[in-house]
Motif scaffolding. Structure first.
Motif, PDB file in Angstrom:
ATOM      1  N   ARG A  29      56.518  42.134 -23.418  1.00 23.53           N
ATOM      2  CA  ARG A  29      56.783  43.517 -23.831  1.00 23.53           C
ATOM      3  C   ARG A  29      57.803  43.556 -24.966  1.00 23.53           C
ATOM      4  O   ARG A  29      57.711  44.370 -25.880  1.00 23.53           O
ATOM      5  CB  ARG A  29      57.291  44.329 -22.639  1.00 23.53           C
ATOM      6  CG  ARG A  29      56.208  44.691 -21.626  1.00 23.53           C
ATOM      7  CD  ARG A  29      56.796  45.426 -20.443  1.00 23.53           C
ATOM      8  NE  ARG A  29      57.117  44.521 -19.339  1.00 23.53           N
ATOM      9  CZ  ARG A  29      58.032  44.765 -18.414  1.00 23.53           C
ATOM     10  NH1 ARG A  29      58.765  45.878 -18.486  1.00 23.53           N
ATOM     11  NH2 ARG A  29      58.237  43.910 -17.450  1.00 23.53           N
ATOM     12  N   ARG A  40      48.921  46.002 -23.425  1.00 19.61           N
ATOM     13  CA  ARG A  40      49.523  47.293 -23.756  1.00 19.61           C
ATOM     14  C   ARG A  40      50.155  47.899 -22.507  1.00 19.61           C
ATOM     15  O   ARG A  40      49.659  47.711 -21.393  1.00 19.61           O
ATOM     16  CB  ARG A  40      48.469  48.250 -24.321  1.00 19.61           C
ATOM     17  CG  ARG A  40      47.930  47.853 -25.683  1.00 19.61           C
ATOM     18  CD  ARG A  40      46.775  48.769 -26.077  1.00 19.61           C
ATOM     19  NE  ARG A  40      47.163  50.167 -26.086  1.00 19.61           N
ATOM     20  CZ  ARG A  40      47.548  50.831 -27.183  1.00 19.61           C
ATOM     21  NH1 ARG A  40      47.583  50.215 -28.358  1.00 19.61           N
ATOM     22  NH2 ARG A  40      47.875  52.102 -27.108  1.00 19.61           N
ATOM     23  N   GLY A  90      45.250  46.954 -23.110  1.00 19.64           N
ATOM     24  CA  GLY A  90      45.338  45.789 -23.984  1.00 19.64           C
ATOM     25  C   GLY A  90      44.424  44.657 -23.546  1.00 19.64           C
ATOM     26  O   GLY A  90      43.467  44.854 -22.787  1.00 19.64           O
ATOM     27  N   ARG A 104      51.449  51.583 -26.387  1.00 19.95           N
ATOM     28  CA  ARG A 104      51.436  50.159 -26.725  1.00 19.95           C
ATOM     29  C   ARG A 104      52.690  49.450 -26.197  1.00 19.95           C
ATOM     30  O   ARG A 104      52.633  48.322 -25.719  1.00 19.95           O
ATOM     31  CB  ARG A 104      51.357  50.005 -28.251  1.00 19.95           C
ATOM     32  CG  ARG A 104      51.743  48.630 -28.804  1.00 19.95           C
ATOM     33  CD  ARG A 104      50.687  47.593 -28.561  1.00 19.95           C
ATOM     34  NE  ARG A 104      50.957  46.371 -29.315  1.00 19.95           N
ATOM     35  CZ  ARG A 104      51.116  45.161 -28.795  1.00 19.95           C
ATOM     36  NH1 ARG A 104      51.053  44.985 -27.485  1.00 19.95           N
ATOM     37  NH2 ARG A 104      51.330  44.107 -29.563  1.00 19.95           N
ATOM     38  N   TYR A 105      53.820  50.183 -26.208  1.00 20.96           N
ATOM     39  CA  TYR A 105      55.099  49.533 -25.923  1.00 20.96           C
ATOM     40  C   TYR A 105      55.796  50.090 -24.680  1.00 20.96           C
ATOM     41  O   TYR A 105      55.591  51.254 -24.293  1.00 20.96           O
ATOM     42  CB  TYR A 105      56.033  49.690 -27.126  1.00 20.96           C
ATOM     43  CG  TYR A 105      55.412  49.296 -28.439  1.00 20.96           C
ATOM     44  CD1 TYR A 105      55.048  47.982 -28.692  1.00 20.96           C
ATOM     45  CD2 TYR A 105      55.172  50.248 -29.442  1.00 20.96           C
ATOM     46  CE1 TYR A 105      54.469  47.613 -29.909  1.00 20.96           C
ATOM     47  CE2 TYR A 105      54.591  49.897 -30.654  1.00 20.96           C
ATOM     48  CZ  TYR A 105      54.233  48.578 -30.878  1.00 20.96           C
ATOM     49  OH  TYR A 105      53.654  48.221 -32.064  1.00 20.96           O
ATOM     50  N   GLN A 129      51.109  38.775 -25.152  1.00 27.56           N
ATOM     51  CA  GLN A 129      51.721  39.590 -26.217  1.00 27.56           C
ATOM     52  C   GLN A 129      50.843  40.753 -26.684  1.00 27.56           C
ATOM     53  O   GLN A 129      51.347  41.700 -27.285  1.00 27.56           O
ATOM     54  CB  GLN A 129      52.090  38.704 -27.410  1.00 27.56           C
ATOM     55  CG  GLN A 129      50.886  38.021 -28.076  1.00 27.56           C
ATOM     56  CD  GLN A 129      51.286  37.156 -29.265  1.00 27.56           C
ATOM     57  OE1 GLN A 129      51.800  37.675 -30.260  1.00 27.56           O
ATOM     58  NE2 GLN A 129      51.042  35.854 -29.153  1.00 27.56           N
ATOM     59  N   PHE A 130      49.520  40.707 -26.395  1.00 24.68           N
ATOM     60  CA  PHE A 130      48.631  41.787 -26.821  1.00 24.68           C
ATOM     61  C   PHE A 130      48.291  42.756 -25.687  1.00 24.68           C
ATOM     62  O   PHE A 130      47.457  43.653 -25.877  1.00 24.68           O
ATOM     63  CB  PHE A 130      47.340  41.218 -27.419  1.00 24.68           C
ATOM     64  CG  PHE A 130      47.556  40.486 -28.715  1.00 24.68           C
ATOM     65  CD1 PHE A 130      48.360  41.024 -29.699  1.00 24.68           C
ATOM     66  CD2 PHE A 130      46.969  39.250 -28.933  1.00 24.68           C
ATOM     67  CE1 PHE A 130      48.567  40.356 -30.896  1.00 24.68           C
ATOM     68  CE2 PHE A 130      47.174  38.567 -30.125  1.00 24.68           C
ATOM     69  CZ  PHE A 130      47.974  39.119 -31.118  1.00 24.68           C
ATOM     70  N   ASP A 159      55.453  43.173 -33.956  1.00 25.68           N
ATOM     71  CA  ASP A 159      54.782  44.265 -34.675  1.00 25.68           C
ATOM     72  C   ASP A 159      55.708  44.865 -35.723  1.00 25.68           C
ATOM     73  O   ASP A 159      55.263  45.222 -36.832  1.00 25.68           O
ATOM     74  CB  ASP A 159      54.337  45.347 -33.696  1.00 25.68           C
ATOM     75  CG  ASP A 159      53.122  44.910 -32.867  1.00 25.68           C
ATOM     76  OD1 ASP A 159      52.653  43.771 -33.070  1.00 25.68           O
ATOM     77  OD2 ASP A 159      52.666  45.707 -32.024  1.00 25.68           O
ATOM     78  N   ALA A 217      56.138  42.015 -28.265  1.00 26.85           N
ATOM     79  CA  ALA A 217      55.188  42.940 -28.904  1.00 26.85           C
ATOM     80  C   ALA A 217      55.917  43.850 -29.887  1.00 26.85           C
ATOM     81  O   ALA A 217      55.457  44.074 -31.024  1.00 26.85           O
ATOM     82  CB  ALA A 217      54.477  43.765 -27.843  1.00 26.85           C
TER      83      ALA A 217
END
Length: 447
Positions: free
Chosen positions: A321, A301, A306, A358-359, A298-299, A328, A324
């Motif tokens: 993905r 990137r 990440g 990040r996403y 989950q962390f 967030d 996350a």
């Protein structure tokens, strides 16, 4: 039986019996000597009448009759033998000149063969043996035909019985299968409920975490459905959302209350380890393997910067993905990720800015469509198939359309729970003791 005693040998079959019929005793004697020497049982009769009388009391396999006999010739005698014992093989002794008599014997007595006199011993024995073999084959053929008919009748009866048994068994299996399907659905429902309860362990610590996992799980499931992922993966993503912060159960109160943006390097390092602790907690549960892989990633990137493995793009599990973005989005609003609590609109803006970094851009696009226009977010009480009911108005037999949550986000009862007097009483007591106003969403028939 005495151990030293040998088992008796199987008795040998009786040799065939031959009946010789003639009006001349010397002919009968010659035939008797010949066939006895070949191992046959031989009986004799002087004339046709005597032969018929003997057949009344004796079982005979083959008859040899002379053609020329007084009172009853061979053709007439063999005709009567055929009428009385049709399975007895019939042979005729005759001279070369008796062609007309032979034809009559063939037509009336249906003889197997005729033998001319004087006969050759070897030939007549060979003819008799062939005749007896032919009889044995005919009898075996008839036996097999009778056996086949009997077996066919048994098979018909068995098939009829089997058909009725198959129908009965099929009906029984259908009932059993229906019961198993019901039990399986209940088991699946209980499993998901257990997961929801498990996910509240961290939320019992209080603070801003209450309800976070459930909200993240709900948003994750909606995004997964919008991306048209298969049902099994959607379920794994939903469960991952419920359990994605279970590794925080060992965090100190100070670490739990500190927003990620305000953490020291040491705190951040400890914070990041909660995915490892989640993996250790969930490892024994084989059925949660897919969800555990999502939680562990989950962390990561989308741009590859990440942790823990620095994988990028499509190499990150699609569930991670999605999670996350969902996690967030809620974390920004409850203040566990940023220094202050953000509005939903501000959180959406930050999510949008993180697209491609990040996403996952595709996940962000699905999320924005889901959350941005309002068309996908109908008022909670306006959904088809459910209605909002205040706790004071609950009735026995009502079925929950959604999980019943406390205002702090704790799970009280799961979806599809059927309310009875005891549960309604507990809900009302909880509402009264906490000075709360609880609302439940109840299933109603879809119009």
């Amino acid at each position: 039986m005495n151990p030293d005693q040998q088992p008796s040998e199987v008795a040998a079959p009786e040799p065939p019996t031959i009946l010789c019929v003639d009006d001349e005793p010397n002919i009968l004697s010659a035939l008797r000597r010949l066939f006895r020497s070949e191992g046959f049982q031989v009986k004799t009769a002087v004339g046709g009448a005597a032969g018929l009388a003997l057949l009344e009391t004796e079982t005979v396999d083959l008859v040899i009759s002379d053609m020329r006999m007084p009172e009853m010739d061979g053709a007439e005698f063999l005709q009567k033998v055929r009428e009385r014992t049709p399975d007895t093989v019939r042979l005729l002794l005759t001279g070369y000149s008796e062609v007309t008599s032979i034809i009559g014997a063939i037509n009336r007595g249906e003889i197997y063969r005729y033998i001319t006199k004087p006969w050759d011993d070897h030939d007549i024995v060979l003819i008799v043996r062939q005749a007896l073999e032919r009889k044995a084959l005919d009898l075996e053929k008839k036996r097999l035909e009778r056996l086949t008919i009997a077996q066919n009748d048994e098979l018909k009866a068995l098939n009829a019985s089997l058909e009725s048994k198959v129908v009965a068994r099929t009906a029984e299996l259908a009932i059993t299968n229906e019961a198993l399907q019901g039990a399986n659905e209940r088991l699946k429902s209980s499993f998901v409920t257990s997961i929801k309860i498990f996910s509240t362990l961290i939320e019992m610590r209080g603070g801003n975490l209450s309800g976070h996992s459930r909200r993240a799980a709900d948003v994750s499931r909606k995004i997964a459905l919008a991306l048209k992922l298969d049902g099994k993966l959607v379920q794994e993503i939903f469960i991952a959302g419920l359990l994605h912060e279970i590794g925080k159960v060992g965090f100190s109160d100070e670490l739990l209350k500190t927003p990620v943006a305000m953490m020291t390097p040491a705190q951040l390092d400890a914070y990041r380890k909660h995915i490892v602790q989640a993996e250790q907690l969930l490892m024994p549960l084989v059925d949660l393997k897919g969800s555990t892989e999502i939680i562990c990633a989950q962390f990561e990137r989308f741009d590859g910067s990440g942790f823990p493995d620095k994988v990028a793009g499509a190499n990150i599990p699609i569930g991670a993905r999605i999670l996350a973005v969902a996690s967030d989005f809620d974390s920004m609003q409850i203040g566990t990720m940023t220094q202050r609590k953000l509005t939903p609109e501000d959180a959406r803006v930050i999510i949008g800015h993180g697209s491609g970094k990040r996403y996952d851009p595709d996940v962000v696009a699905a999320f924005m469509e889901l959350m941005g226009g309002g068309s996908r977010e109908e008022p909670e009480a306006g959904r088809m198939g459910e209605m909002a009911v205040q706790a004071n108005d609950l009735e026995v037999g009502m079925v929950l359309a959604r999980d019943l949550m406390t205002p702090s986000g704790m799970l009280m009862l799961s979806t599809n729970h059927v309310l009875d007097e005891r549960l309604i009483s507990k809900i009302l007591n909880f509402q009264k003791s906490g000075g709360l106003q609880l609302t439940a969403f109840i299933q109603v028939p879809k119009k």
